[in-house]
Scaffold this active site. Sequence first.
Site, PDB file in Angstrom:
ATOM      1  CG  HIS A  39      -2.070   0.927   1.088  1.00 18.84           C
ATOM      2  ND1 HIS A  39      -1.981   2.259   1.404  1.00 18.84           N
ATOM      3  CD2 HIS A  39      -3.313   0.718   0.602  1.00 18.84           C
ATOM      4  CE1 HIS A  39      -3.141   2.817   1.131  1.00 18.84           C
ATOM      5  NE2 HIS A  39      -3.973   1.921   0.644  1.00 18.84           N
ATOM      6  CG  ASP A  66      -8.460  -4.516  -2.561  1.00 20.23           C
ATOM      7  OD1 ASP A  66      -9.650  -4.372  -2.287  1.00 20.23           O
ATOM      8  OD2 ASP A  66      -7.761  -3.626  -3.068  1.00 20.23           O
TER       9      ASP A  66
HETATM   10  N1  CMC Z   1       4.051  -7.589  -4.949  1.00 17.57           N
HETATM   11  C1  CMC Z   1       5.395  -7.569  -5.168  1.00 17.57           C
HETATM   12  N2  CMC Z   1       6.150  -6.454  -5.055  1.00 17.57           N
HETATM   13  C2  CMC Z   1       5.531  -5.312  -4.734  1.00 17.57           C
HETATM   14  C3  CMC Z   1       4.143  -5.268  -4.485  1.00 17.57           C
HETATM   15  C4  CMC Z   1       3.409  -6.460  -4.606  1.00 17.57           C
HETATM   16  N3  CMC Z   1       2.099  -6.464  -4.392  1.00 17.57           N
HETATM   17  N4  CMC Z   1       3.791  -4.009  -4.178  1.00 17.57           N
HETATM   18  C5  CMC Z   1       4.907  -3.270  -4.235  1.00 17.57           C
HETATM   19  N5  CMC Z   1       5.969  -4.065  -4.549  1.00 17.57           N
HETATM   20  C6  CMC Z   1       7.367  -3.639  -4.671  1.00 17.57           C
HETATM   21  C7  CMC Z   1       7.596  -2.905  -5.981  1.00 17.57           C
HETATM   22  O1  CMC Z   1       8.031  -3.775  -7.014  1.00 17.57           O
HETATM   23  C8  CMC Z   1       8.656  -1.900  -5.596  1.00 17.57           C
HETATM   24  O2  CMC Z   1       9.898  -2.560  -5.616  1.00 17.57           O
HETATM   25  P1  CMC Z   1      11.248  -1.743  -6.000  1.00 17.57           P
HETATM   26  O3  CMC Z   1      11.431  -0.725  -4.925  1.00 17.57           O
HETATM   27  O4  CMC Z   1      12.306  -2.794  -5.991  1.00 17.57           O
HETATM   28  O5  CMC Z   1      11.005  -1.135  -7.347  1.00 17.57           O
HETATM   29  C9  CMC Z   1       8.329  -1.555  -4.139  1.00 17.57           C
HETATM   30  O6  CMC Z   1       7.616  -2.698  -3.622  1.00 17.57           O
HETATM   31  C10 CMC Z   1       7.462  -0.306  -3.977  1.00 17.57           C
HETATM   32  O7  CMC Z   1       6.326  -0.455  -4.828  1.00 17.57           O
HETATM   33  P2  CMC Z   1       5.631   0.764  -5.597  1.00 17.57           P
HETATM   34  O8  CMC Z   1       4.798   0.248  -6.690  1.00 17.57           O
HETATM   35  O9  CMC Z   1       6.675   1.796  -5.926  1.00 17.57           O
HETATM   36  O10 CMC Z   1       4.740   1.330  -4.407  1.00 17.57           O
HETATM   37  P3  CMC Z   1       3.468   2.253  -4.579  1.00 17.57           P
HETATM   38  O11 CMC Z   1       3.277   2.922  -3.281  1.00 17.57           O
HETATM   39  O12 CMC Z   1       3.612   3.112  -5.792  1.00 17.57           O
HETATM   40  O13 CMC Z   1       2.284   1.226  -4.892  1.00 17.57           O
HETATM   41  C11 CMC Z   1       0.537  -0.334  -4.624  1.00 17.57           C
HETATM   42  C12 CMC Z   1       1.372   0.764  -3.958  1.00 17.57           C
HETATM   43  C13 CMC Z   1      -0.674  -0.643  -3.734  1.00 17.57           C
HETATM   44  C14 CMC Z   1       0.002   0.172  -5.976  1.00 17.57           C
HETATM   45  C15 CMC Z   1       1.423  -1.591  -4.823  1.00 17.57           C
HETATM   46  O14 CMC Z   1       1.853  -2.078  -3.559  1.00 17.57           O
HETATM   47  C16 CMC Z   1       0.691  -2.694  -5.592  1.00 17.57           C
HETATM   48  O15 CMC Z   1       0.693  -2.683  -6.826  1.00 17.57           O
HETATM   49  N6  CMC Z   1       0.039  -3.677  -4.862  1.00 17.57           N
HETATM   50  C17 CMC Z   1      -0.769  -4.667  -5.511  1.00 17.57           C
HETATM   51  C18 CMC Z   1      -2.108  -4.075  -5.901  1.00 17.57           C
HETATM   52  C19 CMC Z   1      -3.022  -3.886  -4.708  1.00 17.57           C
HETATM   53  O16 CMC Z   1      -3.168  -4.781  -3.876  1.00 17.57           O
HETATM   54  N7  CMC Z   1      -3.697  -2.724  -4.662  1.00 17.57           N
HETATM   55  C20 CMC Z   1      -4.706  -2.435  -3.649  1.00 17.57           C
HETATM   56  C21 CMC Z   1      -4.320  -1.330  -2.732  1.00 17.57           C
HETATM   57  S1  CMC Z   1      -5.429  -1.255  -1.299  1.00 17.57           S
HETATM   58  C22 CMC Z   1      -6.962  -0.840  -1.937  1.00 17.57           C
HETATM   59  C23 CMC Z   1      -7.024   0.536  -2.466  1.00 17.57           C
HETATM   60  O17 CMC Z   1      -6.842   1.476  -1.692  1.00 17.57           O
HETATM   61  O18 CMC Z   1      -7.298   0.678  -3.657  1.00 17.57           O
END
Ligand code: CMC
Length: 431
Positions: free
Chosen positions: A308, A366
């Site tokens: 998140h 989720d």
């Molecule tokens: N599985 C594997 N690696 C992950 C995941 C994951 N679910 N989420 C983040 N990472 C890694 C990502 O690859 C990155 O690695 P690096 O620093 O080596 O590049 C690091 O963690 C940071 O990720 P980010 O994408 O830069 O972080 P963000 O804050 O931009 O994204 C997120 C947050 C929720 C979009 C992301 O964690 C994600 O895609 N999760 C899966 C989708 C999900 O479950 N979304 C629902 C969120 S809760 C409901 C809502 O509020 O909508």
Amino acid sequence: MSEKNEKIKLSVKDKSYDLSMHEGTIGPEVIDISNLYSESGNFTYDPGFTSTASCKSRITFIDGEEGILLYRGYPIEQIAEKGNFLETCYLLLNGELPNSEEFTEFSEIIKNYTMVHEQLNRFFTGFRPDAHPMAIMCGVVGALSAFYHDSTDINDPEQRRIACHRLIAKMPTLAAMAFKHSLGQPAIYPKNNLDYASNFLHMCFGLPTEESKVDKTLAKAMDKILILHADHEQNASTSTVRLAGSSGANPFACIASGIACLWGPAHGGANEACIKTLEEIGSVDRIPEYILKAKDKNDPFRLMGFGHRVYKNYDPRAKVMQKACHEVLDHLGVKDNPLLSIALELEKIALEDDYFIEKKLYPNVDFYSGIVMKSLGFPMEMFTVLFAVGRTVGWVSQWNEMIEDTSQRIGRPRQLYVGSKQRDYVKLNNR
Ligand code: CMC
């Protein structure tokens, strides 16, 4: 929000600027850069807005490090345990919990708006039966803007209030109609002697040929899902609604824009994507393979339902949802749910893995919500629609707050331009 006496000095090249600091009731202090461009000619660069507060708000507070979520100051765990969704709607909209008289009056108002104009039925017949219900929702919620002309003067607080009430009341009706359309069944009219969640389940699973009976435990679980999704401060879809609304756009159209944003798998679409992943994993012994995939930089696979932007500790909603998941499955007499077994083991393994620990990736709302929604009888395509039904109150509360905030202007971010410098046009036959 109060301005602090202390100023922050920012040095840019050979000049320095005094920036004001603001402090909220809780949460980090905020550096005010609103005059930075006019004074220094510089923009700030913050893709994804990770360090930017776009507004001040009194509605929802999150402490991502501690795993705290408050609606108007009340912890989400207490509201989910002791409250109900309509009460939560009143709280988010008005700032205080209702007393019993206010609650009765509010429930009556919402009930009076549950039906939609009969002409709206025609929109549904225009969609293919296999259309994704979120696609239908983008269309039909936007279409409400063509029906309710008496609640679109955004400068009139009473009209805004009516628009908010209409959206909260009609969203479940439209969501259920989208579901019925996919099943090829007739839409079921709302029944106003039922509470909000029971009425929604009645419209989704009732048939015109039978007396509909809504299971109390399942309705309670539905209500909890709606409470947990009701608001989440300046998330992507809420920011979309605020941005759309900042131009003075029609409220129903603004909410349609929020629905479009919510649909993405990184946001509300994650619940659908998470169940797909659990099904794809298929059995507990295949979990390590998927953990490896999630950690592989060259593999685009992500463990949906994990991670998140704000929570760097456990998502408090996921805890409540996990409990609700057990309650629903116990009630349904499901001893061994294969998806839940995979989810629990996946969570255990991921939480012990260095990659997930270092990146602070925990289950989010989720991760368990899909299993509960599936157990209630919803197909995967409906999961994000249920999220949208719950989030509507958050969207309208934030939209209303924005309109009331005299410091808000049209949302207009700037950019770091990296394209071509100025050049002269070349006629087609000379290129
Ligand atoms: N599985 C594997 N690696 C992950 C995941 C994951 N679910 N989420 C983040 N990472 C890694 C990502 O690859 C990155 O690695 P690096 O620093 O080596 O590049 C690091 O963690 C940071 O990720 P980010 O994408 O830069 O972080 P963000 O804050 O931009 O994204 C997120 C947050 C929720 C979009 C992301 O964690 C994600 O895609 N999760 C899966 C989708 C999900 O479950 N979304 C629902 C969120 S809760 C409901 C809502 O509020 O909508």
